[in-house]
Enzyme design. Structure first.
Site, PDB file in Angstrom:
ATOM      1  N   THR A   1     -21.058  10.957  39.786  1.00 37.88           N
ATOM      2  CA  THR A   1     -22.166  11.833  40.177  1.00 37.88           C
ATOM      3  C   THR A   1     -21.641  13.181  40.654  1.00 37.88           C
ATOM      4  OG1 THR A   1     -23.922  12.154  41.828  1.00 37.88           O
ATOM      5  CG2 THR A   1     -22.140  10.698  42.461  1.00 37.88           C
ATOM      6  N   ASP A   2     -22.487  14.212  40.578  1.00 35.09           N
ATOM      7  CA  ASP A   2     -22.081  15.528  41.106  1.00 35.09           C
ATOM      8  C   ASP A   2     -21.933  15.495  42.633  1.00 35.09           C
ATOM      9  OD1 ASP A   2     -24.782  15.452  41.873  1.00 35.09           O
ATOM     10  OD2 ASP A   2     -25.288  17.404  41.037  1.00 35.09           O
ATOM     11  N   GLU A   3     -22.494  14.458  43.272  1.00 32.71           N
ATOM     12  CA  GLU A   3     -22.429  14.412  44.742  1.00 32.71           C
ATOM     13  C   GLU A   3     -21.018  14.195  45.261  1.00 32.71           C
ATOM     14  OE1 GLU A   3     -25.383  12.432  46.971  1.00 32.71           O
ATOM     15  OE2 GLU A   3     -26.976  12.910  45.560  1.00 32.71           O
TER      16      GLU A   3
ATOM     17  N   TYR B   1     -38.056  17.010  53.492  1.00 29.38           N
ATOM     18  CA  TYR B   1     -37.025  16.965  54.533  1.00 29.38           C
ATOM     19  C   TYR B   1     -36.688  18.393  54.974  1.00 29.38           C
ATOM     20  CZ  TYR B   1     -36.042  12.132  52.940  1.00 29.38           C
ATOM     21  OH  TYR B   1     -36.120  10.804  52.598  1.00 29.38           O
TER      22      TYR B   1
ATOM     23  N   THR C   1     -31.362  -5.858  41.531  1.00 34.66           N
ATOM     24  CA  THR C   1     -31.594  -5.545  42.946  1.00 34.66           C
ATOM     25  C   THR C   1     -33.009  -4.990  43.052  1.00 34.66           C
ATOM     26  OG1 THR C   1     -30.927  -3.233  42.734  1.00 34.66           O
ATOM     27  CG2 THR C   1     -29.160  -4.844  43.170  1.00 34.66           C
TER      28      THR C   1
ATOM     29  N   LYS D   1     -19.157   6.547  45.739  1.00 26.70           N
ATOM     30  CA  LYS D   1     -19.046   6.956  44.331  1.00 26.70           C
ATOM     31  C   LYS D   1     -17.725   7.704  44.091  1.00 26.70           C
ATOM     32  CE  LYS D   1     -21.687   6.733  41.371  1.00 26.70           C
ATOM     33  NZ  LYS D   1     -21.933   5.684  40.328  1.00 26.70           N
TER      34      LYS D   1
ATOM     35  N   TYR E   1     -23.112   7.121  50.393  1.00 33.73           N
ATOM     36  CA  TYR E   1     -23.291   6.908  48.947  1.00 33.73           C
ATOM     37  C   TYR E   1     -22.270   7.725  48.160  1.00 33.73           C
ATOM     38  CZ  TYR E   1     -25.018   8.063  44.273  1.00 33.73           C
ATOM     39  OH  TYR E   1     -25.092   8.317  42.920  1.00 33.73           O
TER      40      TYR E   1
END
Ligand code: NAD
Ligand code: DAU
Length: 345
Positions: A133-135, A214, A45, A161, A157
Protein backbone atom coordinates in the site's frame (compact mmCIF):
# COMPACT_ATOMS: atom_id res chain seq x y z
CA UNK A 1 14.46 -4.77 -19.37
CA UNK A 2 10.80 -5.58 -18.77
CA UNK A 3 9.91 -9.27 -18.71
CA UNK A 4 6.85 -10.82 -20.33
CA UNK A 5 4.53 -13.33 -18.74
CA UNK A 6 1.11 -14.50 -19.80
CA UNK A 7 -1.97 -15.07 -17.66
CA UNK A 8 -3.99 -16.92 -20.27
CA UNK A 9 -4.43 -20.60 -19.54
CA UNK A 10 -2.87 -20.34 -16.05
CA UNK A 11 -4.36 -21.17 -12.67
CA UNK A 12 -3.94 -18.30 -10.22
CA UNK A 13 -4.29 -18.24 -6.46
CA UNK A 14 -5.94 -15.06 -5.23
CA UNK A 15 -5.76 -14.62 -1.45
CA UNK A 16 -8.45 -12.43 0.10
CA UNK A 17 -10.57 -12.71 -3.03
CA UNK A 18 -13.83 -12.23 -1.11
CA UNK A 19 -12.79 -8.71 -0.11
CA UNK A 20 -13.13 -5.48 -2.04
CA UNK A 21 -10.17 -5.37 -4.44
CA UNK A 22 -9.75 -9.15 -4.54
CA UNK A 23 -13.33 -9.74 -5.72
CA UNK A 24 -13.04 -6.98 -8.31
CA UNK A 25 -9.79 -8.57 -9.51
CA UNK A 26 -11.41 -12.01 -9.83
CA UNK A 27 -14.23 -10.50 -11.90
CA UNK A 28 -11.63 -8.73 -14.03
CA UNK A 29 -9.63 -11.92 -14.62
CA UNK A 30 -12.59 -14.10 -15.56
CA UNK A 31 -13.91 -11.42 -17.89
CA UNK A 32 -10.63 -10.75 -19.66
CA UNK A 33 -8.97 -14.19 -19.68
CA UNK A 34 -11.43 -16.87 -20.85
CA UNK A 35 -8.96 -19.73 -20.29
CA UNK A 36 -7.63 -18.64 -16.90
CA UNK A 37 -8.68 -20.36 -13.66
CA UNK A 38 -8.84 -18.75 -10.24
CA UNK A 39 -8.63 -20.27 -6.78
CA UNK A 40 -9.83 -17.84 -4.12
CA UNK A 41 -8.43 -18.58 -0.63
CA UNK A 42 -10.26 -16.45 1.91
CA UNK A 43 -10.89 -16.75 5.63
CA UNK A 44 -14.14 -14.76 5.39
CA UNK A 45 -13.39 -12.33 8.19
CA UNK A 46 -15.95 -9.58 8.79
CA UNK A 47 -14.64 -7.99 5.54
CA UNK A 48 -14.90 -11.12 3.38
CA UNK A 49 -18.19 -11.47 1.57
CA UNK A 50 -19.20 -14.20 -0.87
CA UNK A 51 -22.04 -11.99 -2.09
CA UNK A 52 -19.29 -10.11 -3.98
CA UNK A 53 -18.80 -13.20 -6.17
CA UNK A 54 -22.37 -14.51 -6.50
CA UNK A 55 -22.53 -14.00 -10.25
CA UNK A 56 -19.46 -16.17 -10.89
CA UNK A 57 -19.71 -18.75 -8.10
CA UNK A 58 -20.81 -21.47 -10.56
CA UNK A 59 -18.23 -20.59 -13.21
CA UNK A 60 -16.16 -23.78 -13.74
CA UNK A 61 -13.03 -21.59 -13.88
CA UNK A 62 -13.58 -20.40 -10.31
CA UNK A 63 -13.03 -22.27 -7.04
CA UNK A 64 -13.46 -20.98 -3.52
CA UNK A 65 -11.48 -22.37 -0.59
CA UNK A 66 -12.54 -21.22 2.85
CA UNK A 67 -9.29 -21.03 4.78
CA UNK A 68 -6.62 -18.99 6.47
CA UNK A 69 -3.36 -17.89 4.81
CA UNK A 70 -1.67 -18.78 8.12
CA UNK A 71 -2.63 -22.46 7.70
CA UNK A 72 0.68 -23.72 6.33
CA UNK A 73 -0.58 -27.20 5.38
CA UNK A 74 -3.51 -25.83 3.44
CA UNK A 75 -1.35 -23.21 1.74
CA UNK A 76 1.19 -25.87 0.70
CA UNK A 77 -1.58 -27.95 -0.91
CA UNK A 78 -3.02 -24.97 -2.80
CA UNK A 79 0.38 -23.73 -4.01
CA UNK A 80 0.95 -27.09 -5.75
CA UNK A 81 -1.99 -26.34 -8.04
CA UNK A 82 -1.13 -22.84 -9.26
CA UNK A 83 1.31 -21.01 -11.51
CA UNK A 84 0.78 -17.54 -10.05
CA UNK A 85 -0.24 -15.88 -6.78
CA UNK A 86 -1.80 -12.48 -6.15
CA UNK A 87 -1.80 -11.81 -2.42
CA UNK A 88 -4.49 -9.40 -1.21
CA UNK A 89 -5.52 -11.03 2.10
CA UNK A 90 -5.02 -8.65 5.01
CA UNK A 91 -6.65 -6.74 7.79
CA UNK A 92 -7.08 -3.40 6.07
CA UNK A 93 -8.91 -0.77 8.10
CA UNK A 94 -6.67 1.85 9.74
CA UNK A 95 -9.21 2.73 12.46
CA UNK A 96 -9.53 -0.91 13.54
CA UNK A 97 -5.73 -1.17 13.75
CA UNK A 98 -5.69 1.83 16.10
CA UNK A 99 -8.23 0.17 18.37
CA UNK A 100 -6.56 -3.26 18.30
CA UNK A 101 -3.47 -4.07 16.23
CA UNK A 102 -3.08 -7.78 17.07
CA UNK A 103 -4.86 -9.29 14.06
CA UNK A 104 -2.96 -6.93 11.75
CA UNK A 105 0.37 -8.33 12.86
CA UNK A 106 -0.89 -11.90 12.73
CA UNK A 107 -2.47 -11.69 9.29
CA UNK A 108 -0.56 -8.99 7.42
CA UNK A 109 2.91 -9.93 8.67
CA UNK A 110 2.76 -13.56 9.81
CA UNK A 111 0.23 -14.58 7.14
CA UNK A 112 2.45 -13.10 4.43
CA UNK A 113 5.42 -14.95 5.93
CA UNK A 114 3.58 -18.30 5.62
CA UNK A 115 2.84 -17.63 1.94
CA UNK A 116 6.39 -16.50 1.15
CA UNK A 117 7.91 -19.44 2.97
CA UNK A 118 5.66 -21.84 1.05
CA UNK A 119 6.77 -20.23 -2.19
CA UNK A 120 10.27 -21.61 -1.53
CA UNK A 121 9.00 -25.12 -2.23
CA UNK A 122 6.71 -24.29 -5.17
CA UNK A 123 9.13 -23.92 -8.10
CA UNK A 124 6.34 -23.97 -10.72
CA UNK A 125 4.91 -20.66 -9.39
CA UNK A 126 6.03 -18.09 -11.95
CA UNK A 127 5.02 -14.94 -10.08
CA UNK A 128 3.92 -13.83 -6.62
CA UNK A 129 2.42 -10.35 -6.53
CA UNK A 130 2.42 -8.88 -3.07
CA UNK A 131 -0.22 -6.16 -2.71
CA UNK A 132 1.27 -3.58 -0.38
CA UNK A 133 0.00 0.00 0.00
CA UNK A 134 1.05 3.64 -0.42
CA UNK A 135 0.58 4.00 3.35
CA UNK A 136 3.96 2.33 3.95
CA UNK A 137 5.67 5.62 2.98
CA UNK A 138 3.78 7.63 5.59
CA UNK A 139 2.49 11.15 5.06
CA UNK A 140 4.05 14.10 3.23
CA UNK A 141 2.92 17.70 2.79
CA UNK A 142 4.55 18.28 -0.61
CA UNK A 143 6.16 16.25 -3.38
CA UNK A 144 5.76 12.61 -4.31
CA UNK A 145 7.15 9.29 -3.08
CA UNK A 146 9.19 7.29 -5.54
CA UNK A 147 9.52 3.55 -5.03
CA UNK A 148 12.99 3.92 -3.47
CA UNK A 149 11.85 6.39 -0.78
CA UNK A 150 12.34 5.25 2.79
CA UNK A 151 9.33 3.79 4.55
CA UNK A 152 7.85 5.66 7.49
CA UNK A 153 4.47 4.07 8.25
CA UNK A 154 2.46 5.82 10.92
CA UNK A 155 -0.51 3.59 11.81
CA UNK A 156 -0.32 0.02 13.15
CA UNK A 157 -1.98 -1.07 9.87
CA UNK A 158 0.62 0.71 7.74
CA UNK A 159 3.46 -0.62 9.89
CA UNK A 160 2.21 -4.20 9.53
CA UNK A 161 1.95 -3.71 5.76
CA UNK A 162 5.48 -2.25 5.70
CA UNK A 163 6.73 -5.35 7.55
CA UNK A 164 5.09 -7.63 4.98
CA UNK A 165 6.34 -5.49 2.08
CA UNK A 166 9.97 -5.71 3.22
CA UNK A 167 9.62 -9.41 4.07
CA UNK A 168 8.50 -10.02 0.48
CA UNK A 169 11.56 -8.12 -0.75
CA UNK A 170 13.83 -10.12 1.59
CA UNK A 171 12.48 -13.38 0.15
CA UNK A 172 13.27 -12.12 -3.35
CA UNK A 173 16.83 -11.17 -2.43
CA UNK A 174 17.60 -14.18 -0.23
CA UNK A 175 15.89 -16.99 -2.12
CA UNK A 176 15.61 -15.47 -5.60
CA UNK A 177 11.84 -16.05 -5.64
CA UNK A 178 9.63 -14.48 -8.36
CA UNK A 179 8.19 -11.69 -6.21
CA UNK A 180 6.91 -8.25 -7.26
CA UNK A 181 5.54 -5.65 -4.83
CA UNK A 182 2.73 -3.21 -5.64
CA UNK A 183 1.86 -0.10 -3.64
CA UNK A 184 -1.57 1.16 -4.71
CA UNK A 185 -3.22 4.34 -3.45
CA UNK A 186 -6.79 4.59 -2.08
CA UNK A 187 -9.13 2.45 -4.16
CA UNK A 188 -12.85 3.04 -4.52
CA UNK A 189 -15.64 1.32 -6.42
CA UNK A 190 -18.24 -1.48 -6.07
CA UNK A 191 -18.09 -4.03 -3.22
CA UNK A 192 -16.05 -1.87 -0.82
CA UNK A 193 -16.93 -2.63 2.78
CA UNK A 194 -18.99 0.31 4.07
CA UNK A 195 -16.69 1.20 6.96
CA UNK A 196 -14.31 2.84 4.46
CA UNK A 197 -14.73 6.53 3.68
CA UNK A 198 -16.50 6.61 0.29
CA UNK A 199 -18.97 3.71 0.79
CA UNK A 200 -19.65 4.84 4.38
CA UNK A 201 -20.49 8.35 3.23
CA UNK A 202 -22.59 7.20 0.26
CA UNK A 203 -24.62 4.69 2.27
CA UNK A 204 -25.03 7.02 5.27
CA UNK A 205 -26.19 9.79 2.94
CA UNK A 206 -28.69 7.40 1.34
CA UNK A 207 -30.01 6.66 4.84
CA UNK A 208 -29.94 10.36 5.81
CA UNK A 209 -27.44 9.56 8.59
CA UNK A 210 -24.57 11.88 9.65
CA UNK A 211 -21.37 11.87 7.59
CA UNK A 212 -18.51 11.78 10.12
CA UNK A 213 -15.64 13.91 8.80
CA UNK A 214 -12.49 13.41 10.84
CA UNK A 215 -10.85 16.64 12.02
CA UNK A 216 -11.42 19.45 9.54
CA UNK A 217 -11.95 17.12 6.58
CA UNK A 218 -8.82 18.48 4.89
CA UNK A 219 -6.77 15.27 4.68
CA UNK A 220 -5.86 14.32 1.14
CA UNK A 221 -5.79 10.93 -0.57
CA UNK A 222 -5.00 9.93 -4.16
CA UNK A 223 -8.20 8.18 -5.29
CA UNK A 224 -7.89 5.31 -7.75
CA UNK A 225 -10.85 3.52 -9.34
CA UNK A 226 -10.62 -0.19 -8.49
CA UNK A 227 -10.95 -1.32 -12.13
CA UNK A 228 -7.89 0.76 -13.02
CA UNK A 229 -6.01 -0.87 -10.14
CA UNK A 230 -6.97 -4.32 -11.50
CA UNK A 231 -5.59 -3.39 -14.92
CA UNK A 232 -2.38 -2.19 -13.28
CA UNK A 233 -1.98 -5.53 -11.48
CA UNK A 234 -2.52 -7.32 -14.79
CA UNK A 235 0.14 -5.23 -16.53
CA UNK A 236 2.65 -5.78 -13.74
CA UNK A 237 2.04 -9.54 -13.90
CA UNK A 238 2.76 -9.41 -17.63
CA UNK A 239 5.63 -6.96 -17.77
CA UNK A 240 6.84 -6.17 -14.26
CA UNK A 241 10.41 -6.94 -13.28
CA UNK A 242 10.92 -9.46 -10.50
CA UNK A 243 12.12 -7.97 -7.22
CA UNK A 244 10.82 -4.51 -8.11
CA UNK A 245 8.29 -2.26 -6.39
CA UNK A 246 5.62 -0.43 -8.41
CA UNK A 247 3.54 2.49 -7.14
CA UNK A 248 -0.02 2.62 -8.50
CA UNK A 249 -1.75 5.96 -8.20
CA UNK A 250 -4.11 8.09 -10.24
CA UNK A 251 -2.46 11.46 -9.54
CA UNK A 252 -5.88 12.44 -8.30
CA UNK A 253 -5.47 14.18 -4.96
CA UNK A 254 -8.74 15.16 -3.34
CA UNK A 255 -9.49 16.42 0.17
CA UNK A 256 -12.04 14.40 2.13
CA UNK A 257 -14.45 17.31 2.43
CA UNK A 258 -14.41 17.81 -1.35
CA UNK A 259 -15.40 14.17 -1.84
CA UNK A 260 -18.13 14.52 0.78
CA UNK A 261 -19.45 17.56 -1.10
CA UNK A 262 -19.47 15.64 -4.38
CA UNK A 263 -21.30 12.71 -2.78
CA UNK A 264 -24.10 14.82 -1.28
CA UNK A 265 -24.42 16.72 -4.52
CA UNK A 266 -24.72 13.50 -6.59
CA UNK A 267 -27.35 12.19 -4.18
CA UNK A 268 -29.12 15.54 -3.82
CA UNK A 269 -28.72 15.44 -0.02
CA UNK A 270 -28.11 18.43 2.26
CA UNK A 271 -24.66 19.51 3.45
CA UNK A 272 -26.17 19.60 6.94
CA UNK A 273 -25.42 15.85 7.08
CA UNK A 274 -21.72 16.75 7.54
CA UNK A 275 -20.65 16.01 11.08
CA UNK A 276 -17.14 17.08 12.14
CA UNK A 277 -15.85 14.54 14.66
CA UNK A 278 -12.57 14.17 16.60
CA UNK A 279 -9.67 13.34 14.34
CA UNK A 280 -8.25 9.86 13.75
CA UNK A 281 -5.22 9.33 15.99
CA UNK A 282 -1.98 9.90 14.06
CA UNK A 283 -4.05 10.80 10.98
CA UNK A 284 -1.79 10.97 7.89
CA UNK A 285 -2.31 14.29 6.16
CA UNK A 286 -1.55 13.38 2.59
CA UNK A 287 -0.42 10.45 0.44
CA UNK A 288 1.11 11.11 -2.96
CA UNK A 289 2.92 8.79 -5.35
CA UNK A 290 5.30 9.21 -8.24
CA UNK A 291 4.01 6.62 -10.72
CA UNK A 292 6.41 7.04 -13.62
CA UNK A 293 7.71 3.52 -13.17
CA UNK A 294 4.36 1.84 -13.87
CA UNK A 295 3.58 4.39 -16.61
CA UNK A 296 6.72 3.10 -18.34
CA UNK A 297 5.09 -0.36 -18.46
CA UNK A 298 2.22 1.15 -20.45
CA UNK A 299 -0.37 1.66 -17.69
CA UNK A 300 -2.30 4.75 -16.83
CA UNK A 301 -5.72 5.14 -15.21
CA UNK A 302 -8.56 5.17 -17.72
CA UNK A 303 -11.51 6.42 -15.67
CA UNK A 304 -11.75 10.09 -14.96
CA UNK A 305 -12.46 10.70 -11.25
CA UNK A 306 -15.84 12.46 -11.57
CA UNK A 307 -17.15 9.70 -13.82
CA UNK A 308 -15.79 6.92 -11.58
CA UNK A 309 -17.26 8.51 -8.45
CA UNK A 310 -20.66 8.87 -10.14
CA UNK A 311 -20.53 5.21 -11.24
CA UNK A 312 -19.61 4.17 -7.69
CA UNK A 313 -22.38 6.22 -6.08
CA UNK A 314 -24.86 4.75 -8.54
CA UNK A 315 -23.69 1.21 -7.75
CA UNK A 316 -24.44 1.67 -4.02
CA UNK A 317 -27.79 3.31 -4.90
CA UNK A 318 -28.72 0.34 -7.06
CA UNK A 319 -27.49 -2.37 -4.67
CA UNK A 320 -28.97 -1.51 -1.27
CA UNK A 321 -29.46 -5.19 -0.40
CA UNK A 322 -25.66 -5.66 -0.62
CA UNK A 323 -24.71 -2.96 1.91
CA UNK A 324 -27.84 -3.04 4.11
CA UNK A 325 -27.13 -6.67 4.97
CA UNK A 326 -23.66 -5.65 6.16
CA UNK A 327 -24.77 -2.59 8.08
CA UNK A 328 -27.59 -4.48 9.78
CA UNK A 329 -25.09 -6.92 11.31
CA UNK A 330 -24.69 -4.29 14.00
CA UNK A 331 -22.52 -6.42 16.30
CA UNK A 332 -19.85 -6.58 13.62
CA UNK A 333 -20.35 -3.17 12.11
CA UNK A 334 -18.78 -0.55 14.33
CA UNK A 335 -18.70 3.16 13.80
CA UNK A 336 -15.18 4.02 14.76
CA UNK A 337 -15.49 7.66 15.63
CA UNK A 338 -18.07 6.65 18.21
CA UNK A 339 -15.52 4.20 19.64
CA UNK A 340 -13.03 7.07 19.79
CA UNK A 341 -15.45 9.19 21.73
CA UNK A 342 -15.93 6.36 24.20
CA UNK A 343 -12.20 5.59 24.53
CA UNK A 344 -11.18 9.22 24.91
CA UNK A 345 -13.68 10.17 27.63
P1 NAD B 1 -10.72 -5.99 2.37
O1 NAD B 1 -10.61 -5.69 3.82
O2 NAD B 1 -11.92 -5.55 1.62
O3 NAD B 1 -10.57 -7.57 2.14
C1 NAD B 1 -9.61 -8.33 2.77
C2 NAD B 1 -9.93 -9.80 2.50
O4 NAD B 1 -8.92 -10.62 3.11
C3 NAD B 1 -11.27 -10.26 3.10
O5 NAD B 1 -12.00 -11.01 2.14
C4 NAD B 1 -10.87 -11.15 4.27
O6 NAD B 1 -11.80 -12.16 4.58
C5 NAD B 1 -9.55 -11.72 3.77
N1 NAD B 1 -8.66 -12.17 4.87
C6 NAD B 1 -8.32 -11.45 5.97
N2 NAD B 1 -7.52 -12.21 6.76
C7 NAD B 1 -7.34 -13.40 6.11
C8 NAD B 1 -6.59 -14.58 6.40
N3 NAD B 1 -5.89 -14.68 7.54
N4 NAD B 1 -6.63 -15.60 5.53
C9 NAD B 1 -7.35 -15.50 4.37
N5 NAD B 1 -8.08 -14.42 4.05
C10 NAD B 1 -8.07 -13.38 4.91
O7 NAD B 1 -9.38 -5.42 1.70
P2 NAD B 1 -9.15 -4.56 0.38
O8 NAD B 1 -9.50 -3.16 0.65
O9 NAD B 1 -9.75 -5.28 -0.76
O10 NAD B 1 -7.55 -4.63 0.28
C11 NAD B 1 -6.93 -5.75 -0.35
C12 NAD B 1 -5.43 -5.59 -0.25
O11 NAD B 1 -5.02 -4.39 -0.89
C13 NAD B 1 -4.90 -5.50 1.17
O12 NAD B 1 -3.67 -6.16 1.25
C14 NAD B 1 -4.71 -4.00 1.39
O13 NAD B 1 -3.70 -3.74 2.35
C15 NAD B 1 -4.30 -3.56 0.00
N6 NAD B 1 -4.63 -2.18 -0.36
C16 NAD B 1 -5.92 -1.72 -0.26
C17 NAD B 1 -6.22 -0.42 -0.69
C18 NAD B 1 -7.63 0.12 -0.62
O14 NAD B 1 -7.81 1.31 -0.88
N7 NAD B 1 -8.64 -0.68 -0.31
C19 NAD B 1 -5.20 0.39 -1.19
C20 NAD B 1 -3.89 -0.10 -1.24
C21 NAD B 1 -3.62 -1.38 -0.85
O1 DAU C 1 -3.93 4.50 0.87
C1 DAU C 1 -4.25 3.14 0.76
C2 DAU C 1 -5.07 2.73 1.95
O2 DAU C 1 -6.34 3.37 1.80
C3 DAU C 1 -5.23 1.23 2.10
O3 DAU C 1 -3.98 0.66 2.32
C4 DAU C 1 -6.17 0.91 3.27
O4 DAU C 1 -6.41 -0.48 3.36
C5 DAU C 1 -7.49 1.62 3.04
O5 DAU C 1 -8.35 1.41 4.13
C6 DAU C 1 -7.26 3.13 2.83
O6 DAU C 1 -6.83 3.77 4.06
P1 DAU C 1 -7.35 5.23 4.48
O7 DAU C 1 -7.19 5.38 5.93
O8 DAU C 1 -6.79 6.28 3.60
O9 DAU C 1 -8.91 5.05 4.06
P2 DAU C 1 -10.28 5.35 4.83
O10 DAU C 1 -11.37 5.04 3.87
O11 DAU C 1 -10.33 4.72 6.17
O12 DAU C 1 -10.20 6.93 5.04
C7 DAU C 1 -10.00 7.82 3.94
C8 DAU C 1 -9.91 9.23 4.50
O13 DAU C 1 -11.18 9.59 5.03
C9 DAU C 1 -8.93 9.38 5.66
O14 DAU C 1 -8.31 10.66 5.59
C10 DAU C 1 -9.80 9.29 6.90
C11 DAU C 1 -11.10 9.92 6.43
N1 DAU C 1 -12.33 9.39 7.08
C12 DAU C 1 -12.51 8.06 7.08
C13 DAU C 1 -13.64 7.52 7.66
C14 DAU C 1 -13.86 6.01 7.70
C15 DAU C 1 -13.26 10.27 7.60
O15 DAU C 1 -13.09 11.50 7.57
N2 DAU C 1 -14.38 9.73 8.18
C16 DAU C 1 -14.61 8.38 8.24
O16 DAU C 1 -15.65 7.96 8.79
Amino acid sequence: MAETRSLEGKTLLVTGGAGFIGSNFIHYLLKNYPRTKVINLDKLTYAGNLDNLKDIEKDPRYEFIHGDIRDRKLVQEVFKRVQGVVHFAAETHVDRSILDAGEFILTDVFGTFVLLDTLKSAPQVEFFLHISTDEVYGSREKGYFKEDASLSPSSPYAASKAGADRLAYAYFVTYNLPIIILRPSNNFGPFQYPEKFIPLFVTNALEAKPLPLYGKGTNVRDWLYVEDNCRAIDIVIQKGKLGEVYNIGANNEVANITIAEKIVSLLEKPRSLFHFVPDRLGHDKRYALDCRKIHALGWKPEREFEEALALTVRWYQENPEWWKKIKERSLEFKTFYEEYYRNRK
